[in-house]
Motif scaffolding. Structure first.
Motif, mmCIF file in Angstrom:
data_model
loop_
_atom_site.group_PDB
_atom_site.id
_atom_site.type_symbol
_atom_site.label_atom_id
_atom_site.label_comp_id
_atom_site.label_asym_id
_atom_site.label_seq_id
_atom_site.Cartn_x
_atom_site.Cartn_y
_atom_site.Cartn_z
ATOM 1 N N LEU A 181 11.323 -2.259 -13.987
ATOM 2 C CA LEU A 181 11.031 -1.452 -15.267
ATOM 3 C C LEU A 181 10.798 -0.085 -15.251
ATOM 4 O O LEU A 181 11.064 0.781 -15.990
ATOM 5 C CB LEU A 181 9.678 -1.945 -15.782
ATOM 6 C CG LEU A 181 9.127 -1.856 -17.192
ATOM 7 C CD1 LEU A 181 10.019 -2.470 -18.245
ATOM 8 C CD2 LEU A 181 7.928 -2.667 -17.468
ATOM 9 N N GLU A 182 10.411 0.588 -13.985
ATOM 10 C CA GLU A 182 10.121 2.035 -14.236
ATOM 11 C C GLU A 182 11.295 2.494 -13.956
ATOM 12 O O GLU A 182 11.483 3.823 -14.740
ATOM 13 C CB GLU A 182 9.101 2.375 -12.696
ATOM 14 C CG GLU A 182 7.890 1.890 -12.704
ATOM 15 C CD GLU A 182 7.762 0.280 -12.275
ATOM 16 O OE1 GLU A 182 8.815 -0.484 -12.037
ATOM 17 O OE2 GLU A 182 6.803 -0.146 -12.488
ATOM 18 N N CYS A 188 14.004 1.574 -15.146
ATOM 19 C CA CYS A 188 14.854 1.512 -16.366
ATOM 20 C C CYS A 188 14.191 2.606 -17.126
ATOM 21 O O CYS A 188 15.056 2.931 -18.259
ATOM 22 C CB CYS A 188 14.538 -0.030 -16.894
ATOM 23 S SG CYS A 188 15.506 -0.525 -18.292
ATOM 24 N N ALA A 189 13.012 2.539 -17.304
ATOM 25 C CA ALA A 189 12.361 3.826 -18.208
ATOM 26 C C ALA A 189 13.110 5.057 -18.066
ATOM 27 O O ALA A 189 12.975 6.044 -19.001
ATOM 28 C CB ALA A 189 10.778 3.666 -17.806
ATOM 29 N N THR A 200 11.264 6.251 -26.200
ATOM 30 C CA THR A 200 10.887 5.488 -25.310
ATOM 31 C C THR A 200 9.573 4.921 -25.418
ATOM 32 O O THR A 200 9.438 3.671 -24.854
ATOM 33 C CB THR A 200 10.679 6.509 -24.026
ATOM 34 O OG1 THR A 200 11.911 7.262 -23.597
ATOM 35 C CG2 THR A 200 10.292 5.828 -22.573
ATOM 36 N N PHE A 259 9.009 0.851 -24.682
ATOM 37 C CA PHE A 259 8.279 0.242 -23.581
ATOM 38 C C PHE A 259 6.803 -0.068 -24.176
ATOM 39 O O PHE A 259 5.904 -0.240 -23.181
ATOM 40 C CB PHE A 259 8.185 1.145 -22.261
ATOM 41 C CG PHE A 259 9.505 1.121 -21.598
ATOM 42 C CD1 PHE A 259 9.922 -0.016 -20.840
ATOM 43 C CD2 PHE A 259 10.733 2.092 -21.834
ATOM 44 C CE1 PHE A 259 11.174 0.079 -20.285
ATOM 45 C CE2 PHE A 259 11.786 2.100 -21.316
ATOM 46 C CZ PHE A 259 12.163 0.891 -20.542
ATOM 47 N N SER A 260 6.710 -0.169 -25.270
ATOM 48 C CA SER A 260 5.350 -0.806 -25.731
ATOM 49 C C SER A 260 5.591 -2.208 -26.055
ATOM 50 O O SER A 260 4.898 -2.817 -26.558
ATOM 51 C CB SER A 260 4.921 -0.011 -27.072
ATOM 52 O OG SER A 260 5.875 0.022 -28.067
ATOM 53 N N CYS A 291 19.912 0.574 -19.144
ATOM 54 C CA CYS A 291 19.051 0.376 -19.957
ATOM 55 C C CYS A 291 18.871 0.924 -21.573
ATOM 56 O O CYS A 291 18.318 1.802 -21.938
ATOM 57 C CB CYS A 291 17.699 0.546 -19.460
ATOM 58 S SG CYS A 291 17.361 -0.490 -18.090
#
Length: 312
Positions: A93-94, A96-97, A158, A162-163, A177
């Motif tokens: 996930l990190e 991907c962000a 972003t 990612f919320s 992503c």
């Protein structure tokens, strides 16, 4: 695949589901394009820095365009190459962000192309005032505004992504992503976020395109006032490279984000995304080199300086 109720912490990028032979072929093609992208854009940046005759506002902006092409292709292409070569498709996930750094670079390029159109407007319509209007401070301010506006877009975009709680699956039917395929994995309602994304995309593209169109309307009016055909052609030639770059870049962005079916035709989106993440960054140095007399002459001077003097 994650079951309903399980929070997703990593994703599997499905990318291009092809045979091993085709994937190897694509790997070699994308690797070659990426190396040409790096060589071409870094070469343009080095040429502008090394040649005093290119220390003008137009080439100052062009060096930033090359920098952005290197950055946003470097965010996406290595991940794509890794997936094609090693079958390693899992991404945390990190990480991907961090790929949303691509949004920052792409948005900045939108605004920068608008700044470059304004620069051409001043150069063509007010040639005697050009040097006093486009001072180093003005140039820095315009570039800083482009990066600043893009940063706002990137942060909000972003945050929208990612919320979200991802629980439907961790399989992303894309090669990086990007937000449209990620939204398909969301647990709850995504329409409010999609509206925000559409609005941001519309504002960035509409603002940039409006500045470009208005600038070129004035440029065309100024060109039509020139009496000689040679003068018209010479003036237009200073804008031809920029027009080509604008058409390629904004054409693909409009297709992806403003066509009205975000994330619903990912096959088309993959092809077009490859074009603007892999192909366009490679084409920009070619466009500005082959269609620009000053760049070609600067390149000849640089090559002549590199020649080894014959031993007597």
């Amino acid at each position: 695949m994650a079951e309903n109720g399980t929070v997703v912490t990593e994703f599997v990028l499905l990318g291009f589901r092809l045979s091993a032979e085709l994937q190897t072929g694509l790997f070699l093609v994308f690797l070659l394009l990426y190396l040409v992208t790096l060589g071409g854009n870094l070469g343009v940046m080095a040429l502008i820095q090394s040649d005093p005759r290119l220390r003008t506002p137009m080439y100052f902006f062009l060096s930033h365009l090359s920098f952005l092409d290197v950055c946003y292709s470097s965010v996406i292409v290595p991940q794509l190459l890794e997936a094609l070569r090693t079958e390693k498709r899992t991404i945390g996930l990190e990480r991907c962000a961090t790929q949303f750094f691509f949004t920052l670079c792409a948005s900045t390029e939108c605004f920068l192309l608008a700044v470059m159109a304004y620069d051409r407007y001043v150069a063509v319509c007010y040639p005697l005032l050009y040097a006093s209007a486009m001072t180093p401070r003005t140039r820095l301010g315009l570039v800083a505004g482009a990066y600043g506006g893009a940063a706002v877009n990137s942060v909000v975009r972003t945050g929208c992504a990612f919320s979200i709680s991802f629980c439907k699956s961790n399989h992303v039917d894309f090669f990086f992503c990007d937000l449209p395929p990620l939204l398909k994995l969301a647990c709850g309602e995504t329409r409010p976020r999609e509206r925000v994304i559409y609005l941001l995309a519309f504002l960035v593209i509409a603002t940039s395109v409006s500045v470009i169109l208005i600038s070129y309307l004035f440029i065309i009016r100024a060109i039509l006032r020139i009496r000689s055909a040679g003068g018209k052609a010479k003036t237009f030639s200073t804008c031809a490279s920029h027009i080509t770059a604008v058409a390629l870049f904004f054409g693909t962005l409009i297709f992806i984000y403003l066509k009205g079916n975000m994330g619903k035709s990912l096959g088309e989106d993959k092809v077009v995304s490859v074009f603007y993440t892999v192909v366009i960054p490679m084409l920009n140095p070619v466009i500005y080199s082959l269609r620009n007399k000053e760049v070609k002459e600067a390149l000849k001077r640089a090559l002549s300086r590199m020649k080894v003097s014959p031993v007597e």
